[in-house]
Scaffold this active site. Sequence first.
Site, PDB file in Angstrom:
ATOM      1  N   HIS A 396       0.815  -1.212   0.000  1.00 13.00           N
ATOM      2  CA  HIS A 396       0.000   0.000   0.000  1.00 13.00           C
ATOM      3  C   HIS A 396       0.852   1.268   0.000  1.00 13.00           C
ATOM      4  CE1 HIS A 396      -3.873   1.677  -0.115  1.00 13.00           C
ATOM      5  NE2 HIS A 396      -4.484   0.924   0.767  1.00 13.00           N
ATOM      6  N   ASP A 400      -2.219   1.914  -4.857  1.00 12.17           N
ATOM      7  CA  ASP A 400      -3.501   2.346  -4.303  1.00 12.17           C
ATOM      8  C   ASP A 400      -4.539   1.231  -4.463  1.00 12.17           C
ATOM      9  OD1 ASP A 400      -2.471   4.829  -3.675  1.00 12.17           O
ATOM     10  OD2 ASP A 400      -3.040   5.699  -5.601  1.00 12.17           O
TER      11      ASP A 400
END
Length: 424
Positions: A396, A400
């Site tokens: 992450h 995204d």
Amino acid sequence: MGTHVIKMPDIGEGIAEVELSQWHVKVGDLVVEDQVLADVMTDKAMVDIPSPVHGKVIALGGQPGEVMAVGSVLISIEVEGAGNLKESAAPAPVKEAPIAPKTEATVESKPVAAAAPRPAAVCQGPMVAREADERPLASPAVRKHALDLGIQLRLVRGTGPAGRVLHEDLEAYLAQGQSNASAPVAAAYAQRNDEEQIQVIGMRRKIAQRMQDATQRAAHFSYVEEIDVTAIEELRAHLNEKHGASRGKLTLLPFLVRALVVALRDFPQMNARYDDEAQAITRLGAVHVGVAMQSDVGLMVPVVRHAEARSLWDSAAEISRLANAARNGKASRDELSGSTITLTSLGALGGIVSTPVLNLPEVAIVGVNKIVERPMVVKGQVVIRKMMNLSSSFDHRVVDGMDAALFIQAIRGLLEQPATLFVE
């Protein structure tokens, strides 16, 4: 008589130290030239260390799990001749001839070691009972197989390296009528208070370190998507029926590799490596797909290099070759490193959902779950379809959530409409 001291050889690539994984000899053993003395672990590759001389083992330089520096004393062997002390490094690994896969394409293999075969006396002989407290060498899969068959492993003579018990040894044991499957049922309910401590060394230590490092450094998140693989399975069956005899059988993996390659054209951020120290992302044009697979020594990730330039059968041949090399402990350092994205599958044991751990410094890993037939509603009709989940994880810090979802949806579309895999 003289003493020949063998030192830890320079494996190459700037490696200063290696882990002693396993001894194949003990003090007092007679050894011959080219007999494998020990296995050492360098990063993720296992290397056989052969003997350069004939003689008798008089001292071992370390214990399994010990990290040893290049040039340190590995083993001392008593040899015939002058009484002065002789020293040498163990012979450097020699490249073997390429391993030819059973399929049409042949790709050069670079196994780590090329020691001569172990003498028959090391791994062959009549089946004999071990001591009650002696733990024979065997993989977890072989241990479970033995448990299912009701066989005590200590009664089975192993024919693998260092006497490792193989699946074939269990079958041979049964064929000779020596199974203890008829042991009293009451024994299965006997109270047990035994304990066993297993030292974490070799490949298992490397796996533990990498998994811990990955979960501590990356911000993992997972995304699961359901895919109708009926059409791709029909195409696979058709191609195998038409070309299987001449080009080799196709599994689902080459199609998944192809789907990754095509999807990455629109999502290049997934085919990347993240450098923590430099705080930089490197996107790569070449698609080097790591294919996670289980071996007797643990999880290994051989790499299908330049998947973007391979046909289905070329990918299938390379996956097969790498799988054989990994399972036989002959995969080289180069074959186990350099991936840009990883594909992991548990095959028929794939379950419904999984949460794969990233193979750092990569930022994406695509996990394949098992295929099941289920009733689905298609155009208002209930029909039986072959369904499969993709359980994938991402970093992450780099990827995204929306991009991850769109990437997996792109793979889904390619697999559900397999003709699009080949439309340029």
